[in-house]
Design a protein around this motif. Structure first.
Motif, PDB file in Angstrom:
ATOM      1  N   LEU A   6      55.350  32.324  36.414  1.00 17.94           N
ATOM      2  CA  LEU A   6      55.409  33.577  35.647  1.00 17.94           C
ATOM      3  C   LEU A   6      55.137  33.390  34.159  1.00 17.94           C
ATOM      4  N   PRO A   7      55.665  32.329  33.497  1.00 19.24           N
ATOM      5  CA  PRO A   7      55.394  32.194  32.049  1.00 19.24           C
ATOM      6  C   PRO A   7      53.925  31.976  31.708  1.00 19.24           C
ATOM      7  N   HIS A   8      53.093  31.621  32.705  1.00 16.26           N
ATOM      8  CA  HIS A   8      51.706  31.268  32.421  1.00 16.26           C
ATOM      9  C   HIS A   8      50.708  32.318  32.890  1.00 16.26           C
ATOM     10  N   VAL A   9      51.205  33.426  33.435  1.00 14.81           N
ATOM     11  CA  VAL A   9      50.315  34.424  34.034  1.00 14.81           C
ATOM     12  C   VAL A   9      49.299  34.950  33.023  1.00 14.81           C
ATOM     13  N   PHE A  10      49.721  35.113  31.770  1.00  8.33           N
ATOM     14  CA  PHE A  10      48.832  35.695  30.768  1.00  8.33           C
ATOM     15  C   PHE A  10      48.094  34.628  29.952  1.00  8.33           C
ATOM     16  N   ASP A  11      48.176  33.363  30.371  1.00 10.13           N
ATOM     17  CA  ASP A  11      47.435  32.299  29.679  1.00 10.13           C
ATOM     18  C   ASP A  11      45.958  32.351  30.062  1.00 10.13           C
ATOM     19  N   ARG A  12      45.129  31.852  29.168  1.00  8.64           N
ATOM     20  CA  ARG A  12      43.687  31.865  29.398  1.00  8.64           C
ATOM     21  C   ARG A  12      43.295  30.771  30.398  1.00  8.64           C
ATOM     22  N   PHE A  13      42.477  31.134  31.354  1.00 11.53           N
ATOM     23  CA  PHE A  13      41.958  30.215  32.356  1.00 11.53           C
ATOM     24  C   PHE A  13      43.070  29.531  33.150  1.00 11.53           C
ATOM     25  N   TRP A  14      44.199  30.204  33.258  1.00 11.46           N
ATOM     26  CA  TRP A  14      45.292  29.585  34.013  1.00 11.46           C
ATOM     27  C   TRP A  14      44.896  29.497  35.481  1.00 11.46           C
ATOM     28  N   ARG A  15      45.149  28.341  36.084  1.00  8.96           N
ATOM     29  CA  ARG A  15      44.683  28.082  37.452  1.00  8.96           C
ATOM     30  C   ARG A  15      45.828  27.997  38.449  1.00  8.96           C
ATOM     31  N   GLY A  16      47.003  28.444  38.101  1.00 10.77           N
ATOM     32  CA  GLY A  16      48.107  28.376  39.044  1.00 10.77           C
ATOM     33  C   GLY A  16      47.882  29.249  40.252  1.00 10.77           C
ATOM     34  N   ASP A  17      47.137  30.345  40.065  1.00 10.94           N
ATOM     35  CA  ASP A  17      46.849  31.268  41.148  1.00 10.94           C
ATOM     36  C   ASP A  17      45.388  31.088  41.546  1.00 10.94           C
ATOM     37  N   PRO A  18      45.103  30.664  42.749  1.00  9.93           N
ATOM     38  CA  PRO A  18      43.716  30.444  43.165  1.00  9.93           C
ATOM     39  C   PRO A  18      42.864  31.694  43.094  1.00  9.93           C
ATOM     40  N   ALA A  19      43.496  32.867  43.127  1.00  5.85           N
ATOM     41  CA  ALA A  19      42.709  34.099  43.104  1.00  5.85           C
ATOM     42  C   ALA A  19      42.051  34.313  41.750  1.00  5.85           C
ATOM     43  N   ARG A  20      42.587  33.680  40.713  1.00  3.98           N
ATOM     44  CA  ARG A  20      42.001  33.864  39.374  1.00  3.98           C
ATOM     45  C   ARG A  20      40.885  32.852  39.168  1.00  3.98           C
ATOM     46  N   THR A  21      39.844  32.962  39.940  1.00  5.05           N
ATOM     47  CA  THR A  21      38.692  32.071  39.832  1.00  5.05           C
ATOM     48  C   THR A  21      37.433  32.889  39.794  1.00  5.05           C
ATOM     49  N   ARG A  22      36.355  32.229  39.397  1.00  7.44           N
ATOM     50  CA  ARG A  22      35.082  32.938  39.305  1.00  7.44           C
ATOM     51  C   ARG A  22      34.623  33.390  40.672  1.00  7.44           C
ATOM     52  N   GLU A  23      34.899  32.545  41.690  1.00  5.78           N
ATOM     53  CA  GLU A  23      34.446  32.911  43.022  1.00  5.78           C
ATOM     54  C   GLU A  23      35.103  34.192  43.511  1.00  5.78           C
ATOM     55  N   ALA A  24      36.306  34.502  43.044  1.00  6.57           N
ATOM     56  CA  ALA A  24      36.994  35.721  43.451  1.00  6.57           C
ATOM     57  C   ALA A  24      36.621  36.887  42.567  1.00  6.57           C
ATOM     58  N   GLY A  25      35.713  36.685  41.648  1.00  3.52           N
ATOM     59  CA  GLY A  25      35.247  37.795  40.822  1.00  3.52           C
ATOM     60  C   GLY A  25      35.878  37.873  39.464  1.00  3.52           C
ATOM     61  N   GLY A  26      36.728  36.934  39.096  1.00 10.75           N
ATOM     62  CA  GLY A  26      37.381  36.982  37.796  1.00 10.75           C
ATOM     63  C   GLY A  26      36.899  35.874  36.896  1.00 10.75           C
ATOM     64  N   THR A  27      37.085  36.075  35.600  1.00  7.48           N
ATOM     65  CA  THR A  27      36.698  35.053  34.620  1.00  7.48           C
ATOM     66  C   THR A  27      37.879  34.193  34.209  1.00  7.48           C
ATOM     67  N   GLY A  28      39.089  34.558  34.649  1.00  7.79           N
ATOM     68  CA  GLY A  28      40.268  33.829  34.205  1.00  7.79           C
ATOM     69  C   GLY A  28      40.769  34.278  32.856  1.00  7.79           C
ATOM     70  N   LEU A  29      40.205  35.370  32.324  1.00 10.98           N
ATOM     71  CA  LEU A  29      40.587  35.867  30.997  1.00 10.98           C
ATOM     72  C   LEU A  29      41.125  37.287  31.028  1.00 10.98           C
ATOM     73  N   GLY A  30      41.110  37.920  32.185  1.00 14.55           N
ATOM     74  CA  GLY A  30      41.450  39.336  32.240  1.00 14.55           C
ATOM     75  C   GLY A  30      42.843  39.649  31.731  1.00 14.55           C
ATOM     76  N   LEU A  31      43.852  38.933  32.237  1.00 16.06           N
ATOM     77  CA  LEU A  31      45.226  39.218  31.822  1.00 16.06           C
ATOM     78  C   LEU A  31      45.479  38.740  30.387  1.00 16.06           C
ATOM     79  N   ALA A  32      44.800  37.677  29.952  1.00 19.82           N
ATOM     80  CA  ALA A  32      44.927  37.255  28.553  1.00 19.82           C
ATOM     81  C   ALA A  32      44.403  38.338  27.620  1.00 19.82           C
ATOM     82  N   ILE A  33      43.314  39.000  28.029  1.00 22.06           N
ATOM     83  CA  ILE A  33      42.778  40.109  27.222  1.00 22.06           C
ATOM     84  C   ILE A  33      43.735  41.288  27.245  1.00 22.06           C
ATOM     85  N   VAL A  34      44.355  41.546  28.396  1.00 20.89           N
ATOM     86  CA  VAL A  34      45.342  42.626  28.476  1.00 20.89           C
ATOM     87  C   VAL A  34      46.447  42.407  27.448  1.00 20.89           C
TER      88      VAL A  34
END
Length: 462
Positions: free
Chosen positions: A392-420
Motif C-alpha cells: 500500500l505505501p508504494h501504490v502511488f510510486d512511479r514505475f512501481w512493480r509490486g502489482d503485475p497489472a501495472r505493466t506496459r503489456e497490460a496497457g499502463g505506463t506505470g505512471l498513472g497513479l503517480a500522476i493522480v
C-alpha cells in the motif's frame, strides 16, 4: 584565529583568567589587610610595657625634654620594632616618625590608637605605635618576609591554574567543535556522492540533535538518489520497449519480412501512441515536481462532471462484463479546478480499477460532500484481488512493480497513479487507498469545494 576551536579556547581562557585574577587580587588584599591587623594588634599588646618606661622617664625628669634621645636609643636597640609616636597631653607630637613631624597634631585617624601615659593619675602624654603601612609600606623584616612568601605562593598558584585553564580550554573547545568537524567531513563526502556515510550521534543533546538531523538528511538524500537511479532505469526500460518494437518492425518491413500494409502500420502507430503517452506523463510529473504544472482553474460542478466521465466509461466497462455504479449528492457540488486535469485524474483511477476488476465484477464511484469542513471526497471502489498491506505505501510510486497489472503489456505506463497524486496535490487535495486482499480496493481523493463559486483554503482531511 579563524578556527572556531581557537576562538572558543581564547574566550574560555580569558573568562577563566579574569576570574582567577579577580579572586587572586581579592585574596591578596584580604591577606595583606588581615596580616597587618594581626601585627598591629600584636604590637598594641606590647604598649603597656613601653608606656611604663615612658611614664618612669617623665616621673624621673618631670618633663619630656630629651625624650627623643631615649626613643632613638630604644630604636637602635630594637631596629625591627615599629615606629613610636609620642604626643603631649594635648595631642601635639613631641617625637614623630616618617611624615609625622614634632609640633604637629596627631591625625584624627590615629587618635583611636593612642595609649595614655599616666603619672600619679595624671595624663602627661600619649604613645602611639604606628600600624604597618602608616609610615611606610613595609612591615618589620620577619613579618614582611612571611607576607612576601604568602604572596609568592599565591601568584605561583595563579600561574599554574592559568596554565591549566588554557590547556583545559583548548581541550574543551576541540571536544566541542569535534562533532562540527565530523559533520563538515561527512558533508564533503556527501558532496562526493558517498550517501552511505553517517555522523556518530554522541555528545551533548544539541550536538546529538545536529548529528541526527544530518543523518536524516543523508538518509533522505540516499533514498532520493536510489529512487532517481531506479527512476532513470525504469524510464530507459519503458522507452526502450516501444522503440525496440518500432525499430524491429520497421526493419522487418524494409527487409521484406513484414508487408507494408495498414495492419502493420496500425501496430506501429499503437507503439508510437504508447511512447507519446509515456513522454507526456513524464513531462507532467516533471512539471509537478518543479511546481510549474499549468492549471487553468475555473468553477466546476463535480457532480455533473463525474456523471459525464462515468457515462463515457460505461462502454469500456461493459465490454469486460463489469458493472459501474455511481452515487452522488442530489445537488450540484462546486469546486475550483482545471477540468482537463480533473478528467485526467478520473480516467487514470477508473482505468486502474478496470484493469484490476475481473469480468463479472463491479466498480462503484461515490462522491461525498462535507460542507462543514469545505471538502469533497471522491471514492472509486473495485472488486478486484486487492492490494497486500506491505504494498500500500508504494501504490502511488512511479514505475512501481509490486502489482503485475501495472505493466506496459497490460496497457499502463506505470505512471498513472503517480500522476493522480501529483494532480490532486496541485489542486490542494490529498489522495490515498485502502484495500482488503481478496475483497477489492478503494482509491480516494479529496478536493476543496467552493460554495458560491469561492475556493476554500482549509486543510484537507485524511
Amino acid at each position: 584565529m579563524n578556527h572556531l576551536w581557537a576562538r572558543l579556547s581564547l574566550a574560555f581562557a580569558l573568562v577563566i583568567a579574569l576570574g582567577i585574577l579577580a579572586v587572586a587580587l581579592l585574596i591578596n588584599r584580604a591577606t595583606d589587610t588581615a596580616f597587618r591587623v594581626y601585627v598591629r594588634d600584636t604590637l598594641r599588646a606590647a604598649l603597656p610595657r613601653v608606656t611604663e618606661e615612658l611614664a618612669e622617664y617623665y616621673r624621673t625628669h618631670g618633663t619630656w625634654a630629651g625624650i627623643g634621645q631615649f626613643i632613638n636609643q630604644r630604636r637602635r636597640q630594637h631596629p625591627s620594632a615599629p615606629r613610636l609616636v609620642l604626643t603631649d597631653a594635648n595631642g601635639r607630637i613631641i617625637v614623630g616618625a616618617g611624615r609625622l613631624r614634632p609640633g604637629q597634631r596627631l591625625p584624627p585617624a590615629l587618635r583611636p590608637l593612642r595609649v595614655p601615659i599616666r603619672v600619679d593619675e595624671e595624663v602627661v602624654g600619649y604613645a602611639v605605635f604606628l600600624p604597618p603601612g602608616t609610615v611606610g609600606p613595609r612591615l618589620p623584616a620577619l613579618e614582611q618576609a612571611f607576607l612576601t612568601t604568602v604572596r609568592n605562593m599565591l601568584w605561583t598558584a595563579v600561574l599554574v591554574v592559568l596554565l591549566g585553564a588554557v590547556l583545559l580550554s583548548v581541550a574543551t573547545a576541540r571536544y566541542v567543535t569535534a562533532p562540527l568537524r565530523q559533520v563538515a567531513t561527512a558533508a564533503r563526502r556527501l558532496a562526493r556522492r558517498e550517501f552511505h556515510h553517517r555522523v556518530p550521534e554522541k555528545g551533548p543533546a544539541e550536538v546529538v540533535a545536529v548529528a541526527r538531523a544530518f543523518n536524516e538528511m543523508a538518509t533522505a538524500l540516499e533514498r532520493s538518489e536510489n529512487a532517481q537511479r531506479q527512476l532513470l532505469a525504469d524510464i530507459a526500460h519503458e522507452l526502450r520497449t516501444p522503440l525496440t518494437v518500432i525499430q524491429a518492425n520497421l526493419q522487418a518491413m524494409l527487409d521484406g519480412v513484414y508487408p507494408i500494409n495498414g495492419r502493420e502500420v496500425a501496430r506501429l502507430y499503437d507503439e508510437v501512441r504508447l511512447l507519446h503517452r509515456l513522454v507526456e506523463d513524464l513531462r507532467d510529473l516533471a512539471l509537478a515536481d518543479m511546481g510549474r504544472l499549468p492549471l487553468h482553474r475555473q468553477t466546476v460542478d463535480l457532480r455533473a462532471f463525474i456523471h459525464h466521465i462515468v457515462d463515457t466509461f460505461h462502454l469500456a466497462a461493459a465490454a469486460q462484463d463489469i458493472r459501474v455504479h455511481l452515487h452522488t449528492p442530489p445537488h450540484p457540488v462546486h469546486i475550483t479546478g482545471d477540468p482537463d486535469r480533473l478528467g485526467q485524474i478520473m480516467h487514470n483511477v477508473l482505468n486502474n480499477a478496470l484493469r484490476h476488476t475481473p469480468p463479472g465484477g463491479e466498480i462503484t464511484v461515490r462522491v461525498r460532500e462535507d460542507r462543514s469542513s469545505g471538502w469533497v471526497r471522491v471514492e472509486i471502489t473495485d472488486t478486484g484481488p486487492g492490494i497486500p498491506p506491505e504494498h500500500l505505501p508504494h501504490v502511488f510510486d512511479r514505475f512501481w512493480r509490486g502489482d503485475p497489472a501495472r505493466t506496459r503489456e497490460a496497457g499502463g505506463t506505470g505512471l498513472g497513479l503517480a500522476i493522480v497524486r501529483s494532480l490532486v496535490e496541485a489542486h490542494g487535495g490529498q489522495v490515498g487507498v485502502t484495500s482488503t486482499p481478496g475483497r477489492g480496493s478503494t482509491f480516494w481523493f479529496t478536493l476543496p469545494c467552493c460554495p458560491n463559486g469561492h475556493h476554500d483554503e482549509q486543510r484537507a482531511p485524511h
